[in-house]
Scaffold this motif. Structure first.
Motif, PDB file in Angstrom:
ATOM      1  N   GLY A 139       0.815  -1.203   0.000  1.00 47.90           N
ATOM      2  CA  GLY A 139       0.000   0.000   0.000  1.00 47.90           C
ATOM      3  C   GLY A 139       0.846   1.247   0.000  1.00 47.90           C
ATOM      4  N   PRO A 140       0.188   2.341  -0.109  1.00 48.44           N
ATOM      5  CA  PRO A 140       0.931   3.621  -0.191  1.00 48.44           C
ATOM      6  C   PRO A 140       1.270   4.153   1.178  1.00 48.44           C
ATOM      7  CG  PRO A 140      -1.402   4.014  -0.474  1.00 48.44           C
ATOM      8  CD  PRO A 140      -1.245   2.538  -0.286  1.00 48.44           C
ATOM      9  N   GLY A 141       2.263   5.017   1.183  1.00 40.38           N
ATOM     10  CA  GLY A 141       2.643   5.677   2.418  1.00 40.38           C
ATOM     11  C   GLY A 141       3.350   6.972   2.137  1.00 40.38           C
ATOM     12  N   ILE A 142       3.235   7.839   3.113  1.00 39.27           N
ATOM     13  CA  ILE A 142       3.949   9.113   3.017  1.00 39.27           C
ATOM     14  C   ILE A 142       5.163   8.989   3.931  1.00 39.27           C
ATOM     15  CG2 ILE A 142       3.878  11.574   3.468  1.00 39.27           C
ATOM     16  CD1 ILE A 142       2.080  10.885   1.210  1.00 39.27           C
ATOM     17  N   GLU A 143       6.349   9.230   3.362  1.00 41.16           N
ATOM     18  CA  GLU A 143       7.565   9.109   4.161  1.00 41.16           C
ATOM     19  C   GLU A 143       8.224  10.461   4.299  1.00 41.16           C
ATOM     20  OE1 GLU A 143       9.247   5.022   2.544  1.00 41.16           O
ATOM     21  OE2 GLU A 143      10.596   5.851   4.071  1.00 41.16           O
ATOM     22  N   TYR A 144       8.891  10.589   5.425  1.00 40.38           N
ATOM     23  CA  TYR A 144       9.693  11.789   5.661  1.00 40.38           C
ATOM     24  C   TYR A 144      11.080  11.324   6.017  1.00 40.38           C
ATOM     25  CZ  TYR A 144      11.691  15.773   8.079  1.00 40.38           C
ATOM     26  OH  TYR A 144      12.522  16.787   8.476  1.00 40.38           O
ATOM     27  N   PHE A 145      12.099  11.904   5.396  1.00 36.82           N
ATOM     28  CA  PHE A 145      13.475  11.517   5.700  1.00 36.82           C
ATOM     29  C   PHE A 145      14.335  12.764   5.752  1.00 36.82           C
ATOM     30  CE2 PHE A 145      15.858   7.582   6.060  1.00 36.82           C
ATOM     31  CZ  PHE A 145      17.147   8.042   6.092  1.00 36.82           C
ATOM     32  N   ASN A 146      15.041  12.915   6.858  1.00 34.76           N
ATOM     33  CA  ASN A 146      15.927  14.056   7.016  1.00 34.76           C
ATOM     34  C   ASN A 146      17.281  13.517   7.447  1.00 34.76           C
ATOM     35  OD1 ASN A 146      17.012  16.624   7.296  1.00 34.76           O
ATOM     36  ND2 ASN A 146      16.110  16.953   9.320  1.00 34.76           N
ATOM     37  N   THR A 147      18.245  13.588   6.555  1.00 34.74           N
ATOM     38  CA  THR A 147      19.582  13.073   6.860  1.00 34.74           C
ATOM     39  C   THR A 147      20.311  14.068   7.732  1.00 34.74           C
ATOM     40  OG1 THR A 147      19.597  12.001   4.695  1.00 34.74           O
ATOM     41  CG2 THR A 147      21.684  12.144   5.885  1.00 34.74           C
ATOM     42  N   LEU A 148      20.680  13.628   8.894  1.00 38.02           N
ATOM     43  CA  LEU A 148      21.387  14.499   9.812  1.00 38.02           C
ATOM     44  C   LEU A 148      22.899  14.325   9.689  1.00 38.02           C
ATOM     45  CD1 LEU A 148      19.117  13.809  12.923  1.00 38.02           C
ATOM     46  CD2 LEU A 148      19.014  15.750  11.343  1.00 38.02           C
ATOM     47  N   ARG A 149      23.296  13.121   9.290  1.00 37.48           N
ATOM     48  CA  ARG A 149      24.718  12.883   9.075  1.00 37.48           C
ATOM     49  C   ARG A 149      24.832  11.850   7.990  1.00 37.48           C
ATOM     50  NH1 ARG A 149      27.577   8.741  11.089  1.00 37.48           N
ATOM     51  NH2 ARG A 149      26.016   8.362  12.729  1.00 37.48           N
ATOM     52  N   GLY A 150      25.784  12.006   7.133  1.00 37.16           N
ATOM     53  CA  GLY A 150      25.997  11.062   6.059  1.00 37.16           C
ATOM     54  C   GLY A 150      25.380  11.547   4.770  1.00 37.16           C
ATOM     55  N   GLU A 151      25.233  10.600   3.855  1.00 39.69           N
ATOM     56  CA  GLU A 151      24.726  10.949   2.528  1.00 39.69           C
ATOM     57  C   GLU A 151      23.258  10.588   2.425  1.00 39.69           C
ATOM     58  OE1 GLU A 151      29.023   9.712   0.544  1.00 39.69           O
ATOM     59  OE2 GLU A 151      27.170   9.221  -0.503  1.00 39.69           O
ATOM     60  N   GLY A 152      22.445  11.602   2.053  1.00 42.91           N
ATOM     61  CA  GLY A 152      21.027  11.347   1.914  1.00 42.91           C
ATOM     62  C   GLY A 152      20.268  12.642   1.796  1.00 42.91           C
ATOM     63  N   PRO A 153      18.958  12.522   1.575  1.00 46.48           N
ATOM     64  CA  PRO A 153      18.163  13.741   1.377  1.00 46.48           C
ATOM     65  C   PRO A 153      18.005  14.508   2.675  1.00 46.48           C
ATOM     66  CG  PRO A 153      16.755  11.802   1.402  1.00 46.48           C
ATOM     67  CD  PRO A 153      18.150  11.301   1.489  1.00 46.48           C
ATOM     68  N   ILE A 154      17.816  15.760   2.509  1.00 43.59           N
ATOM     69  CA  ILE A 154      17.567  16.641   3.647  1.00 43.59           C
ATOM     70  C   ILE A 154      16.092  17.016   3.604  1.00 43.59           C
ATOM     71  CG2 ILE A 154      18.226  18.766   4.840  1.00 43.59           C
ATOM     72  CD1 ILE A 154      20.553  16.842   4.583  1.00 43.59           C
ATOM     73  N   ASP A 155      15.412  16.761   4.664  1.00 45.20           N
ATOM     74  CA  ASP A 155      14.024  17.208   4.811  1.00 45.20           C
ATOM     75  C   ASP A 155      13.184  16.794   3.608  1.00 45.20           C
ATOM     76  OD1 ASP A 155      12.379  20.379   5.540  1.00 45.20           O
ATOM     77  OD2 ASP A 155      12.126  18.381   6.411  1.00 45.20           O
ATOM     78  N   ASP A 156      13.225  15.531   3.306  1.00 47.08           N
ATOM     79  CA  ASP A 156      12.555  15.044   2.099  1.00 47.08           C
ATOM     80  C   ASP A 156      11.251  14.337   2.465  1.00 47.08           C
ATOM     81  OD1 ASP A 156      13.393  12.577  -0.495  1.00 47.08           O
ATOM     82  OD2 ASP A 156      12.079  14.352  -0.526  1.00 47.08           O
ATOM     83  N   LYS A 157      10.190  14.718   1.747  1.00 51.02           N
ATOM     84  CA  LYS A 157       8.912  14.029   1.912  1.00 51.02           C
ATOM     85  C   LYS A 157       8.546  13.421   0.577  1.00 51.02           C
ATOM     86  CE  LYS A 157       7.087  17.876   3.661  1.00 51.02           C
ATOM     87  NZ  LYS A 157       8.218  18.560   4.263  1.00 51.02           N
ATOM     88  N   PHE A 158       8.023  12.202   0.605  1.00 50.74           N
ATOM     89  CA  PHE A 158       7.681  11.580  -0.662  1.00 50.74           C
ATOM     90  C   PHE A 158       6.644  10.508  -0.425  1.00 50.74           C
ATOM     91  CE2 PHE A 158      10.099   7.738   0.236  1.00 50.74           C
ATOM     92  CZ  PHE A 158      11.099   8.187   1.075  1.00 50.74           C
ATOM     93  N   LEU A 159       5.996  10.230  -1.554  1.00 49.64           N
ATOM     94  CA  LEU A 159       4.998   9.165  -1.545  1.00 49.64           C
ATOM     95  C   LEU A 159       5.677   7.880  -2.009  1.00 49.64           C
ATOM     96  CD1 LEU A 159       1.945   8.335  -1.359  1.00 49.64           C
ATOM     97  CD2 LEU A 159       1.826   8.829  -3.795  1.00 49.64           C
ATOM     98  N   SER A 160       5.467   6.843  -1.288  1.00 54.23           N
ATOM     99  CA  SER A 160       6.053   5.558  -1.708  1.00 54.23           C
ATOM    100  C   SER A 160       4.978   4.490  -1.675  1.00 54.23           C
ATOM    101  CB  SER A 160       7.208   5.162  -0.782  1.00 54.23           C
ATOM    102  OG  SER A 160       6.708   4.910   0.524  1.00 54.23           O
ATOM    103  N   PHE A 161       5.296   3.442  -2.398  1.00 52.08           N
ATOM    104  CA  PHE A 161       4.386   2.292  -2.405  1.00 52.08           C
ATOM    105  C   PHE A 161       5.190   1.080  -1.922  1.00 52.08           C
ATOM    106  CE2 PHE A 161       0.365   0.546  -3.645  1.00 52.08           C
ATOM    107  CZ  PHE A 161       0.642  -0.795  -3.855  1.00 52.08           C
TER     108      PHE A 161
END
Lengths: 586, 791
Positions: A356-378
């Protein structure tokens, strides 16, 4: 003193020493222990408990039992000695005293059966041959035969076991009776709940042959869901056939738990959980768990909402707030999803699927990754597990499981990029020789995963680490610390791991089980591509099986086989790696 | 007229001439029989008159020699004589059959044998088939004679002397419907130049039971062989067969005119039992008399010997007749028991008794033979008096007609035996140290015991009834045992192989009070050897307890059948005392045991006990034995009076799977009642762990998971934990005993489930839980130590 003169003296000393020694030996052989004025042991003695001693020696506090005739004392003593595996005692009445020679112990040397031809082979049953032949051992053999038959559909066997103390043979004469199916299960309705809810936990099909293990598994599932305090199936064999009745022990539906655990990866772990396990007559549930460890802090909320009492289809809204602090990265990660789910049980396996679908939030505080990213995933998850794997989950010995999970996000659909992560996990265990308890368990596990991006350049900037692969740790490659393969913040976009472990059964005392293993892994920094380097880690360890959990300690040597590769990712290899966990299994 | 006279004269002349010729012929025949009886003529006569025997021979020689007018000697010699009489079933072949006998002609008797010069028979085989119907023998009129020695010989042979006798049957066979006899035999006189007749036989008897070989040898010495008269006869005989030997030595001699004396000694072993006999008798015109003794050694393992000593048999005769007027027999009976008991004098060396028999002849037949009679037998043993008293007596009265036996026989018997031990302690001492020692707690009792056995009625009836009584009146060490037993044994077809017995017994436990041994809370100690473990020499492999199919009954099986109906009951409740019960426990029995099953009830009466740490009244517990059931039915009621309510605990189901039903006044739920019983509080006031215990206990009781003994312990001891293991479907109870000791109760079944339980309670509100979890790292099982609360 010269050597020539010393020799006769030494010889004389040896002879003199042998004399008293032989006298001591003969005096030891004729040792007499007085149990009471009229009973004595000649040779080795046994310890009798208070009741037994009063029965053979007499009870001065009870005039009617103050004096026991020697023939009656002998009869009692025979029974007590038999209970201790001494089946050939000898007795001698000397004046008014009974001399008891307890005789040699009798051990079981052979198991034979009649009536089981073509049904099962009891020769694989351990811990019977080599044990003392006692009535309790015969009971144990009876229970073992009964369990094996009840695992094969013969729910109401008639078993009669005898032992021949002269040959050490125990023999079971069995009338297996008819084969029954798992049908006609009576379920007294618990108050406020539709009794059909129990069907969703059934680890069997009603038409399949009776298997007592599957009834236990069903009870475990009910208890795991905290639906009831206790649940079990009562099996009654009557003249009208087999009757199975569900029994439950009710408890208040809401539960609060606060617990601690530990391992070498997360060190101390804490958990607090609130759960309501019986919402409405369909027994839907909701639970909120706060989890804290050195590596991860989270609050998770899950719900199972059943549309109908007996349905295996349920809606699973889920939300979590998590702070992840691993070596490659540190991030705040949360998600809210709604996952329709479905389970199914066949005769041999269990299937779970959700997606099913979900709304994710990811904020990379250290390392490599998105900053303050929100996205829809399945998200999708599918898992297949054999019943035996599930039954022995807490003491792995046989069975298999395989799972598939995916996460997809599409650019433009509330997402900055298109990425699809796929992962397949598998685990197989074999009870070598099919002994019970196992003599040795061979296990393999592995996973393969890859993440494809429409724009690979965004892999380490926009793609959250949860969609990349980091290996290392007790759960996969044991030659590297947790998530330190590769030892950088990027991770792999493709990874493969395979491990094989050979663990001994209960050959050592105190439940200690040594093990040896070999883990291997490969990774790649692009989708569907593995770099030629192979990471491998031979190791050994020890598992300590406790009644309420198992402790595992492993030590491995992480190594790299750089096959023609000029540059390797950042690695922390070679190295020795040690892990200690409580409760974690292979 | 003259013609007539002339005719008569000529007729008379003819008659005279005929008479003269006949007389001359007869005289010539008597004087010179050899003129008339030639070998060929006699041979033809033998073939003609012996046709029924189909005789044949290769050579027949007959010769008669006149030594004087009256003394003749006849010799017959036949070679290869073969005969076959189908009607009689007799046939045979003799190589040689020859006899030479001398006789004297006279008036009375017409022919008197004077000497058997020689008798020779060498039979190669003889066969007699008795399986077919045999023609009835015509009744022969017998002449009564004094049984004196000379009268033993047939009249014509009473003055005969013997020359040489050599008879041999190399092989003979006698066929009967029950089997066959085959063997060889011979007889010779004289024997090695001694005036003695020796005979021997070697016979094999075959029947459905098998074959057995018997050998017999006899030697007879008498003056009859040489003097032509019989005044003494001495015989020795030996008999040997499978497991049996016998020797007989007898001497009969004339002690006076018409007086004879007999002396015989016999001994041997028959069927493994040795016997001896010593007889001396006499015969006079007035009476027969016999004196002697007979003994059998080791007839049973418990008897060294049984003997009849100083026997006197007297048979007075009717005046002027040889018919008996009466008969009396009087013997001293002695039984010598085998040694038993620790003391050599524990058993008497001999149990003495007497056997007396007398009979009167009340009437005689027209021929003077004894006919109607009355007889009486009286055999008695004891009375033995010592620490025990024993006596036994058999009286038999019979009457009938000798000529119409057994149809006319009427007999009545009276049989009795009594044993009494005035002091039970003496019996305890007597059996002490033996394998029959009186066990505890009975060996401390004092008092008396007794038993009697009685039977009477028609001795000829195929059904006989015997009554018996037994009783004890014992007490001591706070115990009491007063029991009375009454029964009757009916024996049907007693005298036939297919006899059957039916016993009806009533055992009344009138007053019983026993004390159980010291017991502790926990599983009862097993005081009997578990028969599943076999140690006998015959158990080469474990015996399959599933019995093989019964062998098909053989038609005409002669196995005896034993049936019984025993009832055991308490006319007043028995009292059982135990350290586990505060007050004595009354127990009433009403049981019935029959071959097919035991049924009845065991009712535990009202008593008080401390259960669930409170005083409870056990109103009743009735255990019912149903035929064919493996466990006893259960019906019990325990009552609690609490301030909140009166609680009733109903015990139902069976002893192997007791069901506990709870009810109360005012009504409460099951869990509420159990919470009150276990913890004295309502469920709401309990913590999680206690509530779990209540729930598990409730379900376990309803499912019959607890055994009866465990229920008692469960109720008697503070409960710390109750669990129900779904994997093994068994219960587990942890009890707290005084002194802080903990005890675990539960099934000892093999834990077939995994080694790890889902949740393991450590203490109230504390547990260890294992949980499957899926993390980013994969599947994992994690374990937590938790505090928990449910609401």
């Amino acid at each position: 003193m010269s050597r020539r003169r010393r020799a006769p003296l030494l010889l004389a000393a040896a002879l003199l020493g042998a004399g008293p020694a032989s006298a001591r030996t003969s005096s030891r052989a004729a040792a007499v222990e007085q149990l009471c004025p009229r009973i004595r042991f000649v040779g080795p003695a046994i310890d009798l408990d208070d009741v037994e001693k009063r029965l053979v020696c007499g009870d001065p506090s009870r005039p009617a039992w103050s004096r026991i005739p020697l023939n009656q004392a002998e009869q009692f003593m025979r029974a007590f000695l038999q209970r201790r595996g001494r089946n050939f005692p000898t007795f001698k009445a000397v004046d008014d005293t009974l001399e008891v020679r307890i005789g040699t112990p009798t051990y079981v040397t052979k198991m034979t059966t009649t009536g089981l031809e073509g049904i099962l082979d009891m020769s694989k049953r351990r811990h019977i041959v080599g044990e003392l032949m006692t009535p309790a051992e015969l009971d144990k053999f009876t229970s073992a035969v009964k369990f094996e038959l009840q695992s094969r559909g013969y729910a109401c066997p008639k078993i009669s076991v005898t032992g021949d103390a002269r040959t050490g043979e125990v023999h079971a004469s069995v009338d297996p009776g008819p084969r029954y199916t798992m049908s006609d299960i009576a379920t007294p309705p618990p108050p406020g709940i539709d009794p059909d809810i129990f069907r969703r936990y059934w680890a069997f099909e009603p038409s399949q042959p009776f298997d007592t293990r599957l009834l236990s598994l069903t009870s475990d599932r009910i208890q795991t869901d905290a639906l009831f305090l206790s649940a079990y199936y009562e099996v009654a064999c009557t003249t009208t056939g087999l009757h199975i009745t569900q029994r439950v022990v009710e408890a208040p539906p809401r539960e609060v738990r606060i617990g601690v655990g530990a391992d070498t990866e997360g060190y101390l772990r804490g958990r607090a959980e609130w759960k309501h396990s019986r919402i409405g007559y369909r027994a839907s549930s909701i639970d909120v768990t706060a989890f804290d460890s050195f590596l991860e802090q989270s609050v998770d909320g899950n719900m199972k909402y059943y549309l109908r009492p007996s349905d295996r289809i349920y809606l699973m809204p889920r939300v979590f707030l998590r702070r992840e602090s691993y070596t490659p990265y540190e991030a705040a990660h949360s998600e809210a999803a709604i996952l329709p789910s479905w389970t199914w049980d066949g005769t041999d396996l269990h299937v779970e699927t959700r997606g099913g679908p979900g709304i994710e939030y990811f904020n990379t505080l250290r390392g490599e990754g998105p900053i303050d990213d929100k996205f829809l995933s399945f998200d999708t998850q599918a898992k297949v597990m054999s019943h035996l794997y599930e039954y022995y989950e807490r003491d792995p010995r046989e069975g298999w499981t395989a799972s598939f999970q995916s996460k997809s996000r599409v650019s433009g659909a509330y997402s900055d990029l298109t990425a699809h992560m796929m992962r397949v996990d598998e685990e197989d265990l074999w009870n070598l020789g099919r002994y019970s308890p196992p003599l040795a368990v061979l296990a393999i596990r592995g996973f393969a995963g890859t993440t494809w991006l429409s724009d690979p350049s965004l892999a380490f900037t926009k793609l959250p680490p949860s969609m990349r692969f980091f290996m290392g740790g007790d759960a996969n490659f044991r030659g590297a610390p947790l998530m330190e393969l590769p030892n950088d913040a990027g991770g792999f976009l493709t990874a493969v791991y395979q491990g094989v472990e050979l663990r001994a059964g209960d050959l050592l005392p105190y439940g200690l089980q040594p093990l040896v293993f070999m883990d291997g892994a490969m990774g790649g920094e692009s989708a569907f591509h593995l770099d030629p380097a192979v990471y491998w880690a031979p190791g050994a360890g020890l598992r300590w099986a406790l009644p309420f959990g198992s402790m595992r300690a492993t030590i491995a040597r992480g190594l790299t086989w750089a096959r023609g590769q000029q540059t390797l990712p950042t690695l922390n290899l070679p190295r020795w790696q040690f892990f200690f966990t409580f409760g974690q299994e292979f | 007229m003259r013609t007539l006279r002339r005719a008569v004269k000529r007729l008379l002349q003819a008659l005279g001439l005929l008479l003269t010729l006949t007389t001359a012929l007869l005289t010539a025949f008597i004087a010179r029989p050899e003129w008339f009886l030639t070998s060929s003529r006699v041979e033809r006569l033998a073939r003609r008159f012996g046709k029924a025997y189909q005789p044949s021979w290769t050579s027949f020689h007959f010769e008669i020699v006149s030594r004087s007018f009256r003394d003749k000697t006849v010799s017959v010699r036949v070679k290869d004589l073969r005969f076959d009489d189908p009607a009689a079933g007799a046939s045979g072949l003799a190589s040689t059959a020859a006899v030479t006998v001398s006789f004297r002609l006279g008036l009375r008797p017409l022919v008197r044998l004077t000497r058997l010069d020689s008798a020779e028979l060498d039979a190669r085989w003889l066969r007699l088939d008795e399986r077919g119907p045999r023609p009835a023998k015509p009744a022969r009129k017998t002449v009564e004679r004094y049984v004196s020695l000379p009268n033993l010989l047939p009249g014509p042979a009473r003055s005969m002397t013997f020359g040489v006798v050599d008879l041999r049957a190399r092989r003979f066979v006698i066929l009967r419907s029950s089997g066959s006899l085959s063997g060889s035999a011979w007889a010779r006189y004289p024997w090695r130049s001694r005036p003695q007749l020796d005979a021997a036989s070697d016979v094999i008897s075959r029947s459905a039971a098998g074959a057995s070989r018997w050998r017999a040898r006899a030697a007879v010495t008498s003056d009859v062989f040489q003097k032509g008269g019989l005044t003494y006869l001495q015989a020795r005989a030996d008999l040997a067969g499978p497991g049996s030997t016998a020797k007989l030595s007898a001497r009969v001699f004339q002690s006076g005119p018409r007086q004879t004396r007999l002396r015989a000694v016999a001994g041997g072993r028959i069927g493994g039992h040795a016997f001896t006999a010593d007889l001396a008798g006499s015969q006079t015109p007035a009476a027969y008399a016999l004196r002697g003794s007979l003994a059998v050694l080791a007839p049973t393992p418990r008897l060294r010997s049984v003997s009849l000593d100083d026997c006197r048999l007297d048979v007075p005769l009717r005046k002027g007749s040889l018919s008996p007027r009466a008969l009396t027999l009087d013997c001293q009976l002695a039984l010598a028991p085998a040694p038993f008991g620790p003391s050599p004098n524990a058993v008497p060396k001999t149990i003495a008794g007497r056997v007396a028999f007398d009979a009167d002849v009340k009437s005689y037949t027209l021929e003077g033979k004894p006919d109607a009679f009355d007889a009486r037998l009286d055999a008695a043993l004891g009375p033995m008096r010592g620490w025990y008293r024993f006596d036994a007596r058999l009286q038999l009265q019979a009457s009938g007609r000798l000529a119409a036996l057994p149809a006319s026989l009427k007999a009545r018997h009276r049989l009795s035996a009594r044993l009494r031990v005035a002091r039970f302690r003496d019996l305890v001492e007597f059996l002490k140290g033996t394998k029959y020692a009186i066990p505890a707690p009975l060996n401390v009792l004092e008092g008396s015991i007794g038993a009697s056995f009685y039977g009477s009625g028609d001795a000829r009836s195929p059904s006989q009834t015997f009554d018996y009584r037994a009783g004890t009146d014992l007490s001591g060490a706070g115990e009491r045992l007063k029991v009375s037993v009454a029964g009757s044994l009916l024996a049907k077809r007693l005298f036939e192989p297919s006899r059957s017995f039916f016993d009806r017994t009533d055992v009344d436990l009138e007053e019983v009070s026993v004390e159980l041994p010291y017991l502790r809370l926990g599983p009862l100690p097993k005081v009997f050897v578990d028969s599943r473990i076999q140690t006998g020499a015959a158990s080469r492999r474990a015996v399959d307890p599933v019995p093989p199919p019964p062998a098909e009954a053989v038609a005409g099986s002669t196995a005896s059948v034993v049936d019984y109906d025993a009832r055991v009951f308490t006319s007043s409740p028995a009292v059982v005392r135990s350290n586990l019960a505060k007050t004595p426990v009354p127990v009433s029995l009403r049981l019935r045991a029959r071959p097919q099953a035991v049924s009845g009830t065991i009712a535990i009466g009202r008593f008080e006990a401390e259960l669930f740490r409170q005083l409870a009244v056990i109103d009743h517990v009735i255990l019912t034995e149903h035929p064919g059931a493996s466990a006893l039915g259960l019906d019990g009621l325990v009552t609690y009076k609490r301030p909140e309510a009166t609680i009733y605990i109903h015990l139902l189901g069976s002893t192997s799977k007791p069901q506990v039903a709870l009810s109360s006044d005012p009504p409460m739920t099951r869990d509420e009642i159990l919470a009150l019983l276990l913890y004295g509080q309502p469920p709401d006031a309990l913590d999680e762990d206690q509530r779990s215990n209540v729930g598990n206990a409730s379900n376990g009781m309803a499912a019959g998971a607890f055994g009866l003994a465990s229920l008692y312990l469960f109720a008697s001891t503070p409960v710390e934990y109750v669990g129900y293991d779904p994997a093994t479907q068994t219960y587990a109870v942890r009890l707290k005993l005084p002194g802080g000791v903990h005890m675990q109760l539960g099934s000892s079944a093999l834990q077939e489930s995994r080694t790890l339980t889902l949740r393991k309670r450590l203490a109230p509100h504390w547990q260890i839980e294992t949980q499957a979890a899926t993390s980013q790292q994969g599947n994992a099982i994690t374990t937590f130590l938790e505090w928990f609360e449910r609401y």
